[in-house]
Enzyme design. Structure first.
Site, PDB file in Angstrom:
ATOM      1  N   LYS A 130       0.830  -1.216   0.000  1.00  0.00           N
ATOM      2  CA  LYS A 130       0.000   0.000   0.000  1.00  0.00           C
ATOM      3  C   LYS A 130       0.855   1.253   0.000  1.00  0.00           C
ATOM      4  O   LYS A 130       0.471   2.256  -0.592  1.00  0.00           O
ATOM      5  CB  LYS A 130      -0.968   0.001   1.192  1.00  0.00           C
ATOM      6  CG  LYS A 130      -2.069  -1.027   1.023  1.00  0.00           C
ATOM      7  CD  LYS A 130      -3.379  -0.593   1.642  1.00  0.00           C
ATOM      8  CE  LYS A 130      -4.478  -1.550   1.224  1.00  0.00           C
ATOM      9  NZ  LYS A 130      -5.639  -1.549   2.103  1.00  0.00           N
ATOM     10  N   LYS A 152      -3.326 -10.408  -6.962  1.00  0.00           N
ATOM     11  CA  LYS A 152      -4.607 -10.665  -6.297  1.00  0.00           C
ATOM     12  C   LYS A 152      -5.731  -9.833  -6.912  1.00  0.00           C
ATOM     13  O   LYS A 152      -5.522  -8.662  -7.230  1.00  0.00           O
ATOM     14  CB  LYS A 152      -4.402 -10.248  -4.827  1.00  0.00           C
ATOM     15  CG  LYS A 152      -5.523 -10.560  -3.908  1.00  0.00           C
ATOM     16  CD  LYS A 152      -5.254  -9.947  -2.536  1.00  0.00           C
ATOM     17  CE  LYS A 152      -5.584  -8.478  -2.505  1.00  0.00           C
ATOM     18  NZ  LYS A 152      -5.686  -7.878  -1.190  1.00  0.00           N
ATOM     19  N   LYS A 185     -10.289  -4.664  -5.228  1.00  0.00           N
ATOM     20  CA  LYS A 185     -11.202  -3.555  -5.480  1.00  0.00           C
ATOM     21  C   LYS A 185     -10.467  -2.384  -6.117  1.00  0.00           C
ATOM     22  O   LYS A 185     -11.025  -1.607  -6.850  1.00  0.00           O
ATOM     23  CB  LYS A 185     -11.766  -3.022  -4.152  1.00  0.00           C
ATOM     24  CG  LYS A 185     -12.686  -3.953  -3.436  1.00  0.00           C
ATOM     25  CD  LYS A 185     -13.026  -3.405  -2.049  1.00  0.00           C
ATOM     26  CE  LYS A 185     -12.665  -4.405  -0.982  1.00  0.00           C
ATOM     27  NZ  LYS A 185     -13.076  -4.099   0.362  1.00  0.00           N
TER      28      LYS A 185
HETATM   29  P1  TYM Z   1     -10.257  -6.679   2.987  1.00  0.00           P
HETATM   30  O1  TYM Z   1     -11.393  -5.753   3.157  1.00  0.00           O
HETATM   31  O2  TYM Z   1      -9.129  -6.283   2.116  1.00  0.00           O
HETATM   32  O3  TYM Z   1     -10.773  -8.066   2.476  1.00  0.00           O
HETATM   33  C1  TYM Z   1     -11.837  -8.747   3.105  1.00  0.00           C
HETATM   34  C2  TYM Z   1     -11.636 -10.240   3.051  1.00  0.00           C
HETATM   35  O4  TYM Z   1     -11.590 -10.685   1.702  1.00  0.00           O
HETATM   36  C3  TYM Z   1     -10.395 -11.440   1.482  1.00  0.00           C
HETATM   37  N1  TYM Z   1      -9.939 -11.201   0.119  1.00  0.00           N
HETATM   38  C4  TYM Z   1      -9.648 -12.170  -0.765  1.00  0.00           C
HETATM   39  N2  TYM Z   1      -9.695 -13.510  -0.663  1.00  0.00           N
HETATM   40  C5  TYM Z   1      -9.351 -14.217  -1.762  1.00  0.00           C
HETATM   41  N3  TYM Z   1      -8.957 -13.651  -2.930  1.00  0.00           N
HETATM   42  C6  TYM Z   1      -8.898 -12.308  -3.064  1.00  0.00           C
HETATM   43  N4  TYM Z   1      -8.522 -11.767  -4.209  1.00  0.00           N
HETATM   44  C7  TYM Z   1      -9.253 -11.504  -1.952  1.00  0.00           C
HETATM   45  N5  TYM Z   1      -9.318 -10.169  -1.745  1.00  0.00           N
HETATM   46  C8  TYM Z   1      -9.733  -9.997  -0.471  1.00  0.00           C
HETATM   47  C9  TYM Z   1      -9.412 -10.907   2.511  1.00  0.00           C
HETATM   48  O5  TYM Z   1      -8.391 -11.824   2.766  1.00  0.00           O
HETATM   49  C10 TYM Z   1     -10.321 -10.685   3.693  1.00  0.00           C
HETATM   50  O6  TYM Z   1     -10.537 -11.884   4.391  1.00  0.00           O
HETATM   51  N6  TYM Z   1      -7.710  -6.045   7.215  1.00  0.00           N
HETATM   52  C11 TYM Z   1      -8.859  -6.689   6.647  1.00  0.00           C
HETATM   53  C12 TYM Z   1     -10.168  -6.289   7.316  1.00  0.00           C
HETATM   54  C13 TYM Z   1     -10.161  -6.502   8.783  1.00  0.00           C
HETATM   55  C14 TYM Z   1     -10.167  -7.763   9.463  1.00  0.00           C
HETATM   56  C15 TYM Z   1     -10.171  -7.446  10.854  1.00  0.00           C
HETATM   57  C16 TYM Z   1     -10.197  -9.078   9.017  1.00  0.00           C
HETATM   58  C17 TYM Z   1     -10.127  -5.528   9.732  1.00  0.00           C
HETATM   59  N7  TYM Z   1     -10.138  -6.099  10.985  1.00  0.00           N
HETATM   60  C18 TYM Z   1     -10.166  -8.469  11.812  1.00  0.00           C
HETATM   61  C19 TYM Z   1     -10.194 -10.096   9.986  1.00  0.00           C
HETATM   62  C20 TYM Z   1     -10.176  -9.779  11.371  1.00  0.00           C
HETATM   63  C21 TYM Z   1      -8.933  -6.295   5.172  1.00  0.00           C
HETATM   64  O7  TYM Z   1      -8.436  -5.304   4.766  1.00  0.00           O
HETATM   65  O8  TYM Z   1      -9.695  -7.114   4.431  1.00  0.00           O
END
Ligand code: TYM
Length: 330
Positions: free
Chosen positions: A113, A195, A198
């Protein structure tokens, strides 16, 4: 013995992708009968990148509507916004003081990032994982279901929790990451070495859950493949086809072997059309429910308020215990 606890979350950063759905949300749904599940909408985490305030509010509702439309039952699982439970920000600060700069600098997400947003490498982007550790530890979570990219953050959460427990005695449950074997890393359709995200700026790279059937078909038809012309799983040499096979396999519950047999003698055109049709069919009920929910923000508000009340009861107990242990007067 009560049920084991799950906590996970998705950032409130816009329309969700097929990666979010397969890597995270589909498992959230599967786990809700067996576990006591807390699924939050990480809107504080979303502040690490500049956001339009109105969009940020709307995005929180979109994620909540997506959770429910994907099959999460608000009567079984606790759904809430991170910002509604002030203990997240408070424990996040405390844990900042128990996390080392060296640990945070090793986080892949931080490195990625900061490369992407070189003009805004803020302190929040750096300490993001300690806020996430707070999210998890407040609920004494046993398991944290996420995609592959969040595994490193969950591992750091374990280290922080162990460090704290060693200093002050048993305070936090040590959580386990729960990463699915297949589908934990759905790749971009145009750039299958990265990956699906969004924030991808490459056209047709990302399938959004709100894409129309026509858009999904078009994106699939344009998906990058290779010149071999055989539907065969080989992540290293055939990343595009292997990614489509994983997507297809997850939705249909078929193994890679079964998919190879199914498409023996067929070209990529037939395979891609079938994958697109399968995604479209899978997302049809999602679309219907999502559209209904987004027309009813009052209902969504009731859900997150009810969830936040329950989440606060658990979170406040953990934070009270933490404050007592470290000598913070409440
Ligand atoms: P975020 O919002 O980027 O993504 C949400 C969830 O989707 C999964 N994910 C994917 N899995 C497979 N292939 C992909 N291309 C892909 N893109 C996203 C992510 O692994 C995630 O599970 N930091 C976290 C949000 C968060 C969180 C937490 C998660 C905040 N606090 C506590 C677990 C526990 C995040 O940015 O996810």
């Amino acid at each position: 013995m009560g049920k084991k606890v799950i906590l996970s979350g998705i950032q409130a950063t816009g329309d969700l992708t097929l990666g979010n759905y397969i890597g995270a949300m589909k498992n959230f749904v599967k786990m809700q009968d067996e576990y006591d599940c807390y699924y939050m909408i990480a809107n504080l985490h979303a502040l690490t990148v500049r956001r339009n305030p109105e969009e940020l509010k709307q995005n929180a509702l979109k994620v909540l509507a997506s959770y429910i439309a994907a099959g999460i039952d608000p009567d079984k699982s606790t759904l809430f916004l991170q910002s509604q439970v002030h203990e997240h920000a408070e424990l996040g600060w405390v844990l900042d003081c128990y996390t080392y700069m060296g640990e945070l600098s090793r986080m892949t997400q931080f490195k990625d990032k900061s490369a992407k947003h070189a003009d805004n490498i803020n302190a929040g982007l750096f300490t993001y994982p300690s806020l996430m550790a707070g999210d998890i530890l407040l609920y004494q979570a046993d398991l944290v279901p996420t995609g592959e990219d969040q595994k490193q953050h969950v591992e750091l959460t374990r280290d922080i929790a162990e460090r704290f427990n060693n200093l002050y005695g048993d305070t936090f449950k040590i959580p386990e990451p729960y990463i699915p074997q297949i589908g934990a890393r759905i790749m971009g359709l145009q750039d299958p070495k990265s990956k699906m995200s969004k924030s991808s700026t490459i056209p047709n790279d990302t399938i959004l859950l709100i894409d129309t059937p026509e858009e999904i078909m078009k994106k699939l038809k344009k998906a990058v493949t290779d010149s071999e012309g055989i539907v065969r799983y080989d992540e290293e040499n055939k990343p595009g086809i292997s990614n489509l096979m994983e997507i297809y396999g997850i939705i249909t519950n078929k193994t890679m072997d079964e998919i190879e047999k199914e498409f023996e003698g067929n070209g990529y055109g037939t395979f891609k059309t079938k994958v697109a049709e399968t995604i479209i069919k899978e997302l049809e009920p999602f679309h219907k429910k999502y559209d209904e929910l987004m027309k009813n923000p009052q209902y969504l508000e009731e859900i997150y308020n009810k969830g936040a009340k329950k989440a606060s009861e658990v979170a406040s107990k953990t934070l009270k215990n933490v404050y007592e242990k470290i000598g913070i007067i409440k």
